[in-house]
Design a protein around this motif. Structure first.
Motif, PDB file in Angstrom:
ATOM      1  N   ARG A 234      -0.492   0.886   8.729  1.00 18.41           N
ATOM      2  CA  ARG A 234      -1.915   0.693   8.438  1.00 18.41           C
ATOM      3  C   ARG A 234      -2.723   1.545   9.413  1.00 18.41           C
ATOM      4  NH1 ARG A 234      -3.420  -5.476   6.986  1.00 18.41           N
ATOM      5  NH2 ARG A 234      -5.349  -4.362   6.395  1.00 18.41           N
ATOM      6  N   CYS A 235      -3.828   2.062   8.932  1.00 25.73           N
ATOM      7  CA  CYS A 235      -4.634   2.952   9.766  1.00 25.73           C
ATOM      8  C   CYS A 235      -6.087   2.895   9.298  1.00 25.73           C
ATOM      9  CB  CYS A 235      -4.092   4.375   9.680  1.00 25.73           C
ATOM     10  SG  CYS A 235      -4.802   5.520  10.881  1.00 25.73           S
ATOM     11  N   GLU A 236      -7.003   2.967  10.251  1.00 26.83           N
ATOM     12  CA  GLU A 236      -8.427   2.898   9.922  1.00 26.83           C
ATOM     13  C   GLU A 236      -9.027   4.273   9.649  1.00 26.83           C
ATOM     14  OE1 GLU A 236     -10.679  -0.498  11.927  1.00 26.83           O
ATOM     15  OE2 GLU A 236      -9.105  -0.065  13.410  1.00 26.83           O
ATOM     16  N   LYS A 237      -8.198   5.321   9.745  1.00 29.77           N
ATOM     17  CA  LYS A 237      -8.679   6.643   9.359  1.00 29.77           C
ATOM     18  C   LYS A 237      -7.758   7.210   8.290  1.00 29.77           C
ATOM     19  CE  LYS A 237      -6.302   9.242  13.031  1.00 29.77           C
ATOM     20  NZ  LYS A 237      -6.504  10.145  14.192  1.00 29.77           N
ATOM     21  N   LEU A 238      -8.237   8.241   7.609  1.00 32.05           N
ATOM     22  CA  LEU A 238      -7.513   8.809   6.475  1.00 32.05           C
ATOM     23  C   LEU A 238      -6.244   9.530   6.940  1.00 32.05           C
ATOM     24  CD1 LEU A 238      -7.507   9.488   3.399  1.00 32.05           C
ATOM     25  CD2 LEU A 238      -8.753  11.589   4.003  1.00 32.05           C
ATOM     26  N   LEU A 239      -5.132   9.240   6.286  1.00 29.02           N
ATOM     27  CA  LEU A 239      -3.872   9.955   6.524  1.00 29.02           C
ATOM     28  C   LEU A 239      -3.559  10.798   5.292  1.00 29.02           C
ATOM     29  CD1 LEU A 239      -1.633   7.181   8.158  1.00 29.02           C
ATOM     30  CD2 LEU A 239      -3.012   8.931   9.302  1.00 29.02           C
ATOM     31  N   GLU A 240      -3.101  12.024   5.527  1.00 32.85           N
ATOM     32  CA  GLU A 240      -2.816  12.935   4.423  1.00 32.85           C
ATOM     33  C   GLU A 240      -1.480  13.647   4.643  1.00 32.85           C
ATOM     34  OE1 GLU A 240      -7.048  14.511   2.827  1.00 32.85           O
ATOM     35  OE2 GLU A 240      -6.512  15.248   4.816  1.00 32.85           O
ATOM     36  N   ASN A 241      -0.969  14.233   3.560  1.00 35.51           N
ATOM     37  CA  ASN A 241       0.256  15.030   3.656  1.00 35.51           C
ATOM     38  C   ASN A 241       0.089  16.131   4.702  1.00 35.51           C
ATOM     39  OD1 ASN A 241       1.138  13.519   1.502  1.00 35.51           O
ATOM     40  ND2 ASN A 241       1.016  15.190   0.011  1.00 35.51           N
ATOM     41  N   GLU A 242       1.189  16.392   5.398  1.00 38.32           N
ATOM     42  CA  GLU A 242       1.146  17.476   6.386  1.00 38.32           C
ATOM     43  C   GLU A 242       2.558  17.995   6.603  1.00 38.32           C
ATOM     44  OE1 GLU A 242       0.273  17.527  11.063  1.00 38.32           O
ATOM     45  OE2 GLU A 242      -1.531  17.146   9.862  1.00 38.32           O
ATOM     46  N   GLY A 243       2.746  19.267   6.366  1.00 37.04           N
ATOM     47  CA  GLY A 243       4.079  19.844   6.525  1.00 37.04           C
ATOM     48  C   GLY A 243       5.064  19.147   5.600  1.00 37.04           C
ATOM     49  N   GLY A 244       6.151  18.668   6.159  1.00 37.45           N
ATOM     50  CA  GLY A 244       7.157  17.968   5.363  1.00 37.45           C
ATOM     51  C   GLY A 244       6.931  16.478   5.261  1.00 37.45           C
ATOM     52  N   VAL A 245       5.781  15.982   5.736  1.00 35.38           N
ATOM     53  CA  VAL A 245       5.487  14.552   5.702  1.00 35.38           C
ATOM     54  C   VAL A 245       4.661  14.225   4.462  1.00 35.38           C
ATOM     55  CG1 VAL A 245       4.443  12.616   6.930  1.00 35.38           C
ATOM     56  CG2 VAL A 245       5.513  14.478   8.221  1.00 35.38           C
ATOM     57  N   GLN A 246       5.155  13.302   3.655  1.00 35.50           N
ATOM     58  CA  GLN A 246       4.485  12.902   2.420  1.00 35.50           C
ATOM     59  C   GLN A 246       3.790  11.554   2.644  1.00 35.50           C
ATOM     60  OE1 GLN A 246       7.726  12.728  -0.342  1.00 35.50           O
ATOM     61  NE2 GLN A 246       8.304  14.874  -0.005  1.00 35.50           N
ATOM     62  N   VAL A 247       2.502  11.501   2.327  1.00 33.62           N
ATOM     63  CA  VAL A 247       1.713  10.292   2.562  1.00 33.62           C
ATOM     64  C   VAL A 247       1.194   9.774   1.224  1.00 33.62           C
ATOM     65  CG1 VAL A 247      -0.302   9.323   3.728  1.00 33.62           C
ATOM     66  CG2 VAL A 247       1.056  11.116   4.852  1.00 33.62           C
ATOM     67  N   ARG A 248       1.369   8.459   1.022  1.00 36.69           N
ATOM     68  CA  ARG A 248       0.898   7.838  -0.213  1.00 36.69           C
ATOM     69  C   ARG A 248       0.120   6.574   0.130  1.00 36.69           C
ATOM     70  NH1 ARG A 248       3.597   4.390  -4.207  1.00 36.69           N
ATOM     71  NH2 ARG A 248       5.391   4.339  -2.808  1.00 36.69           N
ATOM     72  N   LYS A 249      -1.113   6.481  -0.342  1.00 33.74           N
ATOM     73  CA  LYS A 249      -1.943   5.313  -0.065  1.00 33.74           C
ATOM     74  C   LYS A 249      -1.521   4.154  -0.959  1.00 33.74           C
ATOM     75  CE  LYS A 249      -6.799   4.149   0.814  1.00 33.74           C
ATOM     76  NZ  LYS A 249      -8.199   4.655   0.734  1.00 33.74           N
ATOM     77  N   LEU A 250      -1.385   2.957  -0.354  1.00 31.57           N
ATOM     78  CA  LEU A 250      -0.972   1.766  -1.083  1.00 31.57           C
ATOM     79  C   LEU A 250      -2.116   0.756  -1.139  1.00 31.57           C
ATOM     80  CD1 LEU A 250       2.556   1.309   0.583  1.00 31.57           C
ATOM     81  CD2 LEU A 250       2.001   2.576  -1.502  1.00 31.57           C
ATOM     82  N   ARG A 251      -2.051  -0.144  -2.100  1.00 30.78           N
ATOM     83  CA  ARG A 251      -3.093  -1.153  -2.251  1.00 30.78           C
ATOM     84  C   ARG A 251      -2.795  -2.426  -1.451  1.00 30.78           C
ATOM     85  NH1 ARG A 251      -4.507  -0.959  -8.767  1.00 30.78           N
ATOM     86  NH2 ARG A 251      -5.242   1.213  -8.790  1.00 30.78           N
ATOM     87  N   GLU A 252      -1.661  -2.449  -0.781  1.00 32.10           N
ATOM     88  CA  GLU A 252      -1.244  -3.653  -0.058  1.00 32.10           C
ATOM     89  C   GLU A 252      -2.002  -3.799   1.258  1.00 32.10           C
ATOM     90  OE1 GLU A 252       2.909  -2.997   0.442  1.00 32.10           O
ATOM     91  OE2 GLU A 252       3.199  -2.456  -1.655  1.00 32.10           O
ATOM     92  N   SER A 253      -1.904  -5.006   1.819  1.00 36.04           N
ATOM     93  CA  SER A 253      -2.473  -5.279   3.150  1.00 36.04           C
ATOM     94  C   SER A 253      -1.434  -6.034   3.967  1.00 36.04           C
ATOM     95  CB  SER A 253      -3.770  -6.090   3.026  1.00 36.04           C
ATOM     96  OG  SER A 253      -4.737  -5.397   2.285  1.00 36.04           O
ATOM     97  N   PRO A 254      -0.343  -5.364   4.324  1.00 31.31           N
ATOM     98  CA  PRO A 254       0.762  -6.075   4.976  1.00 31.31           C
ATOM     99  C   PRO A 254       0.444  -6.434   6.423  1.00 31.31           C
ATOM    100  CG  PRO A 254       1.190  -3.725   4.960  1.00 31.31           C
ATOM    101  CD  PRO A 254      -0.069  -3.928   4.168  1.00 31.31           C
ATOM    102  N   MET A 255       1.181  -7.429   6.907  1.00 33.70           N
ATOM    103  CA  MET A 255       1.156  -7.745   8.334  1.00 33.70           C
ATOM    104  C   MET A 255       1.829  -6.578   9.078  1.00 33.70           C
ATOM    105  SD  MET A 255      -0.068 -10.960   8.543  1.00 33.70           S
ATOM    106  CE  MET A 255       0.659 -11.958   9.855  1.00 33.70           C
ATOM    107  N   ILE A 256       1.534  -6.458  10.359  1.00 33.50           N
ATOM    108  CA  ILE A 256       2.122  -5.375  11.151  1.00 33.50           C
ATOM    109  C   ILE A 256       2.939  -5.936  12.306  1.00 33.50           C
ATOM    110  CG2 ILE A 256       0.278  -3.765  10.548  1.00 33.50           C
ATOM    111  CD1 ILE A 256      -0.842  -4.303  13.437  1.00 33.50           C
TER     112      ILE A 256
END
Length: 423
Positions: A234-256
């Protein structure tokens, strides 16, 4: 040669992943008995096959590292190499077993030691206690033609565990994944610049100041360089794909995880890879593979590593350093499946093997390998025996890129035949 390849193809159709190779064990026992050999099987499923009064014992392991679709293996040939579609091939060490099967077809007066579960800590080799007749043992688990191996690394698996708890998180939920990297053997490939999916993932999370970790599932096998790693964060700022890292936004609100930030910091700080080079041998001297990290639904975090060193003191030092490192982050550690280095030693037997290698390939080198060969373990049990190791050229074992050079198999078998006749 064609018979060896056909034997190997037969082996690929019998499941023999580590810890699950009973079907192949039974097949090999029956194969040897049908050809008039005496067979013994011990409690760890090591197989000892013998006939007459042999001077030479051939040794290999019959389990394999199953990656991708394995144990479903579909072989094919391409430009002189045999490969498998979307799976590890099992040429490590199945091609050696195929050569042994050919020798049994020919009724050779030899001993054969086929060990179990080599790929998960040399488990079978540690329990070998057969009454060998031969004075010499030739291991067939090396992976470069025209080389004779006379020494290997020792190793240990260092695991760590911490029970964490879960807390409320903030911000959006993301799946952050690194998938489909090359992978490879955590010993012989550790110095080849192959990226670790776990380290790539950890570096991304640290650079983006991500501190809220809900779960992580990363790595495949202790003795494989990680090819895949996935984290839910979970993160309070936007995360995006970068290099070989694939980022997908989810609708969940899991515990951490309450201490997920510490785990991310640990991954980023861990010194994965070669720690020291052995310039004399031209191979790594000390290395460690950050192999697997998992967090279960109850907050239990497990880390698995594979450490290697060319001498006992260096292995002990690396083990102590790694355990201390994990303790800094609140983990409890265990050292498992430790096995000794095989100190390089030139003998009349290694000279003979080297000579026969030169006769076939026109060249040969006496070498040591930065991986665990069973010679080290077995030599401690049988100090009067003399050891050497050879094998055909195999590339990228323990990965879906594994391949074996077919003309190398033929030539290596010719070397083997010359050694048998000379001994």
């Amino acid at each position: 040669m064609s018979n060896i390849i056909e034997h190997f193809k037969t082996l690929t159709q019998i499941p023999h992943c580590s810890k699950d190779a009973d079907k192949l064990c039974d097949f090999l026992v029956d194969f040897a008995k049908e050809r008039g050999y005496e067979v013994e099987v011990d409690s760890t499923k090591n197989i000892y096959i013998h006939k007459g009064t042999p001077s030479l014992c051939l040794q290999a392991h019959y389990d394999m590292v199953c990656m991708g679709k394995a144990p479903q293996i579909e072989t094919y040939e391409e430009e002189g190499w045999m490969k498998a579609k979307d799976s590890s091939l099992g040429a490590d060490n199945g091609m050696a077993i195929a050569m042994m099967m050919q020798l049994m077809d020919e009724g050779r007066v030899l001993e054969f030691l086929l060990t179990s579960d080599e790929e998960i800590g040399l488990i079978g080799a540690n329990e070998v206690a057969f009454d060998f007749k031969a004075a010499y043992m030739l291991n067939l688990d090396s992976e470069d033609e025209a080389e004779v191996y006379i020494g290997c690394a020792g190793g240990a698996d260092i695991t760590a565990f911490k029970q964490d708890s879960y807390a409320e998180g903030k911000g959006d939920c993301y799946e952050v994944a690194v998938k489909g990297l090359a992978g490879g053997h955590s010993g012989v490939d550790i110095n080849k610049g192959i990226p670790s999916a776990i380290k790539v993932l950890g570096r991304y999370l640290a650079q983006k100041d991500v501190t809220q970790l809900a779960s992580i599932y990363a790595g495949e096998r202790r003795n494989s360089i990680p090819a895949n790693a996935v984290a839910i964060v979970r993160c309070e700022k936007l995360l995006e794909n970068e290099g070989g890292v694939q980022v997908r936004k989810l609708r969940e609100s899991p515990m951490i995880l309450s201490e997920g930030d510490k785990l991310i910091a640990l991954i980023n700080a861990f010194k994965h890879g070669v720690r020291k080079e052995n310039r004399e041998l031209g191979i790594p001297d000390v290395s460690i593979n950050l192999a697997i990290i998992n967090a279960d639904e109850r907050g239990g975090v497990t880390i698995e590593t594979s450490a290697r060193a060319m001498d006992a003191d260096s292995l002990d030092a690396l083990t102590y350093e790694t355990v201390s490192f994990f303790e800094m982050y609140g983990f409890e550690s265990k050292v498992e499946d430790k096995y000794p280095a095989w100190k390089p030693d030139i003998t009349d037997f290694t000279k003979l093997v080297d000579e026969k290698m030169k006769e076939v390939f026109g060249k040969s080198k006496l070498m040591a390998i930065h991986a665990g060969l069973e010679c080290g373990v077995i030599a401690e049990k049988y100090p009067k025996m003399k050891f050497a190791s050879i094998g055909p050229t195999i590339r990228y074992p323990h990965s879906t890129r594994e391949r074996v050079k077919l003309d190398s198999v033929e030539k290596t078998f010719t070397v083997l035949d010359k050694i048998i006749q000379s001994v």
